[in-house]
Design a protein around this motif. Structure first.
Motif, PDB file in Angstrom:
ATOM      1  N   GLU A   2      27.867 -31.141 -51.217  1.00 15.60           N
ATOM      2  CA  GLU A   2      29.646 -30.459 -51.788  1.00 15.60           C
ATOM      3  C   GLU A   2      29.000 -30.139 -52.887  1.00 15.60           C
ATOM      4  O   GLU A   2      28.938 -29.745 -54.249  1.00 15.60           O
ATOM      5  CB  GLU A   2      30.284 -29.916 -51.209  1.00 15.60           C
ATOM      6  CG  GLU A   2      30.847 -28.946 -52.249  1.00 15.60           C
ATOM      7  CD  GLU A   2      32.414 -29.523 -51.792  1.00 15.60           C
ATOM      8  OE1 GLU A   2      33.770 -28.325 -52.685  1.00 15.60           O
ATOM      9  OE2 GLU A   2      33.136 -29.713 -50.753  1.00 15.60           O
ATOM     10  N   VAL A  11      15.309 -27.691 -61.183  1.00 16.17           N
ATOM     11  CA  VAL A  11      16.025 -26.503 -59.811  1.00 16.17           C
ATOM     12  C   VAL A  11      14.684 -25.376 -60.714  1.00 16.17           C
ATOM     13  O   VAL A  11      15.149 -25.189 -62.327  1.00 16.17           O
ATOM     14  CB  VAL A  11      17.326 -26.177 -60.164  1.00 16.17           C
ATOM     15  CG1 VAL A  11      17.785 -24.994 -59.832  1.00 16.17           C
ATOM     16  CG2 VAL A  11      18.260 -27.415 -59.799  1.00 16.17           C
ATOM     17  N   VAL A  51      25.014 -30.346 -54.971  1.00 20.90           N
ATOM     18  CA  VAL A  51      25.166 -28.310 -55.050  1.00 20.90           C
ATOM     19  C   VAL A  51      26.036 -28.484 -56.621  1.00 20.90           C
ATOM     20  O   VAL A  51      25.640 -27.944 -57.173  1.00 20.90           O
ATOM     21  CB  VAL A  51      25.353 -27.857 -53.987  1.00 20.90           C
ATOM     22  CG1 VAL A  51      25.559 -26.817 -54.063  1.00 20.90           C
ATOM     23  CG2 VAL A  51      24.567 -28.330 -53.029  1.00 20.90           C
ATOM     24  N   LYS A  52      27.315 -28.534 -56.831  1.00 22.24           N
ATOM     25  CA  LYS A  52      27.992 -28.156 -56.960  1.00 22.24           C
ATOM     26  C   LYS A  52      27.686 -28.901 -59.200  1.00 22.24           C
ATOM     27  O   LYS A  52      27.055 -27.069 -59.866  1.00 22.24           O
ATOM     28  CB  LYS A  52      29.762 -28.702 -57.344  1.00 22.24           C
ATOM     29  CG  LYS A  52      30.772 -27.697 -58.455  1.00 22.24           C
ATOM     30  CD  LYS A  52      32.243 -28.271 -57.680  1.00 22.24           C
ATOM     31  CE  LYS A  52      32.696 -27.948 -56.455  1.00 22.24           C
ATOM     32  NZ  LYS A  52      33.750 -28.470 -56.447  1.00 22.24           N
ATOM     33  N   CYS A  53      27.603 -30.050 -59.228  1.00 30.23           N
ATOM     34  CA  CYS A  53      26.848 -30.661 -60.237  1.00 30.23           C
ATOM     35  C   CYS A  53      25.723 -29.650 -60.436  1.00 30.23           C
ATOM     36  O   CYS A  53      25.215 -29.095 -61.514  1.00 30.23           O
ATOM     37  CB  CYS A  53      26.010 -32.101 -60.068  1.00 30.23           C
ATOM     38  SG  CYS A  53      28.006 -33.117 -60.557  1.00 30.23           S
ATOM     39  N   LEU A  54      23.877 -29.735 -60.056  1.00 26.87           N
ATOM     40  CA  LEU A  54      23.109 -29.100 -60.448  1.00 26.87           C
ATOM     41  C   LEU A  54      23.269 -27.661 -60.257  1.00 26.87           C
ATOM     42  O   LEU A  54      22.886 -27.136 -61.274  1.00 26.87           O
ATOM     43  CB  LEU A  54      22.316 -29.300 -58.588  1.00 26.87           C
ATOM     44  CG  LEU A  54      21.771 -29.805 -58.270  1.00 26.87           C
ATOM     45  CD1 LEU A  54      21.274 -29.872 -56.609  1.00 26.87           C
ATOM     46  CD2 LEU A  54      20.817 -30.697 -59.620  1.00 26.87           C
ATOM     47  N   GLN A  55      24.273 -27.018 -59.658  1.00 26.35           N
ATOM     48  CA  GLN A  55      25.101 -25.046 -60.109  1.00 26.35           C
ATOM     49  C   GLN A  55      25.174 -25.619 -61.257  1.00 26.35           C
ATOM     50  O   GLN A  55      24.562 -24.680 -62.657  1.00 26.35           O
ATOM     51  CB  GLN A  55      25.952 -24.901 -59.086  1.00 26.35           C
ATOM     52  CG  GLN A  55      26.143 -23.294 -59.450  1.00 26.35           C
ATOM     53  CD  GLN A  55      25.202 -22.787 -59.244  1.00 26.35           C
ATOM     54  OE1 GLN A  55      23.911 -22.130 -58.164  1.00 26.35           O
ATOM     55  NE2 GLN A  55      24.682 -21.382 -60.124  1.00 26.35           N
ATOM     56  N   ASN A  56      26.385 -26.124 -62.486  1.00 25.54           N
ATOM     57  CA  ASN A  56      26.676 -26.068 -63.441  1.00 25.54           C
ATOM     58  C   ASN A  56      25.746 -26.651 -63.899  1.00 25.54           C
ATOM     59  O   ASN A  56      26.048 -25.538 -65.233  1.00 25.54           O
ATOM     60  CB  ASN A  56      27.825 -27.365 -63.304  1.00 25.54           C
ATOM     61  CG  ASN A  56      29.464 -27.605 -62.524  1.00 25.54           C
ATOM     62  OD1 ASN A  56      29.476 -26.032 -62.398  1.00 25.54           O
ATOM     63  ND2 ASN A  56      29.914 -28.019 -62.903  1.00 25.54           N
ATOM     64  N   TYR A  80      22.217 -26.069 -63.916  1.00 19.48           N
ATOM     65  CA  TYR A  80      21.439 -25.163 -64.009  1.00 19.48           C
ATOM     66  C   TYR A  80      21.680 -23.471 -64.534  1.00 19.48           C
ATOM     67  O   TYR A  80      21.537 -23.326 -65.354  1.00 19.48           O
ATOM     68  CB  TYR A  80      21.032 -24.014 -62.759  1.00 19.48           C
ATOM     69  CG  TYR A  80      20.652 -23.083 -62.638  1.00 19.48           C
ATOM     70  CD1 TYR A  80      19.061 -23.196 -62.145  1.00 19.48           C
ATOM     71  CD2 TYR A  80      21.424 -21.521 -61.797  1.00 19.48           C
ATOM     72  CE1 TYR A  80      18.342 -21.896 -62.017  1.00 19.48           C
ATOM     73  CE2 TYR A  80      20.164 -20.619 -62.206  1.00 19.48           C
ATOM     74  CZ  TYR A  80      19.216 -21.278 -61.649  1.00 19.48           C
ATOM     75  OH  TYR A  80      18.101 -19.477 -61.559  1.00 19.48           O
ATOM     76  N   ASN A  81      23.631 -23.312 -64.831  1.00 12.80           N
ATOM     77  CA  ASN A  81      24.006 -22.658 -65.243  1.00 12.80           C
ATOM     78  C   ASN A  81      24.106 -22.550 -67.151  1.00 12.80           C
ATOM     79  O   ASN A  81      24.612 -21.676 -67.883  1.00 12.80           O
ATOM     80  CB  ASN A  81      25.483 -21.998 -65.396  1.00 12.80           C
ATOM     81  CG  ASN A  81      25.873 -21.960 -63.701  1.00 12.80           C
ATOM     82  OD1 ASN A  81      24.725 -21.096 -63.043  1.00 12.80           O
ATOM     83  ND2 ASN A  81      26.959 -21.696 -63.252  1.00 12.80           N
TER      84      ASN A  81
END
Length: 133
Positions: free
Chosen positions: A28, A54, A31-36, A38-39
């Motif tokens: 979790e 990514v 994934v949260k770090c990668l999403q942050n 990526y955004n």
């Protein structure tokens, strides 16, 4: 989240760029770090000496320019934000300065950007190996 707190604790205004610095390693949190990242169009993240990419499925202005090659040339691996050029430069330096054979493993699902990443590494090595770079 844990990712943002660790980034602030380390004095970074961006999401954490090396996942080994997470307080708690979990799927979790990763994934949260990668999403942050990526955004924020930060598509590269370290996990120790491993570079995670990514695929943004778009061009990110200024990410792969000749200027970016010059920026990463000769820098230490963690001196600048995570980037495929940091990996390529480290690989090139190990090969030239330490006379050690190098291998870069690029893996991922179909469409993940493996071919593009290979081309970027070859472009970087070609640029820094030539007289004009």
């Amino acid at each position: 989240g844990t990712c943002d707190k660790m980034a602030r604790k380390l004095g970074s205004k961006n999401a954490l760029d090396d996942l080994v610095m997470l307080d708690r390693i979990s799927e979790e949190n990763i994934v949260k770090c990668l999403q942050n990242r990526y955004n924020q169009d930060e598509i590269y993240t370290y996990i120790g000496p491993v570079l995670i990419a990514v695929n943004p499925f778009k061009r990110i202005k200024g990410y792969y320019t000749e200027g970016k090659i010059r920026e990463y040339r000769g820098k230490k691996f963690y001196e600048l934000p995570p980037h495929v050029f940091a990996l390529a430069d480290d690989t090139h330096n190990q090969m030239i300065n330490k006379r050690e054979n190098q291998c870069v493993i690029i893996s991922g699902e179909s469409g993940a950007g493996k071919t593009e990443t290979s081309k970027l590494i070859m472009r970087y090595i070609s640029a820094v190996s030539g007289r004009s770079a």
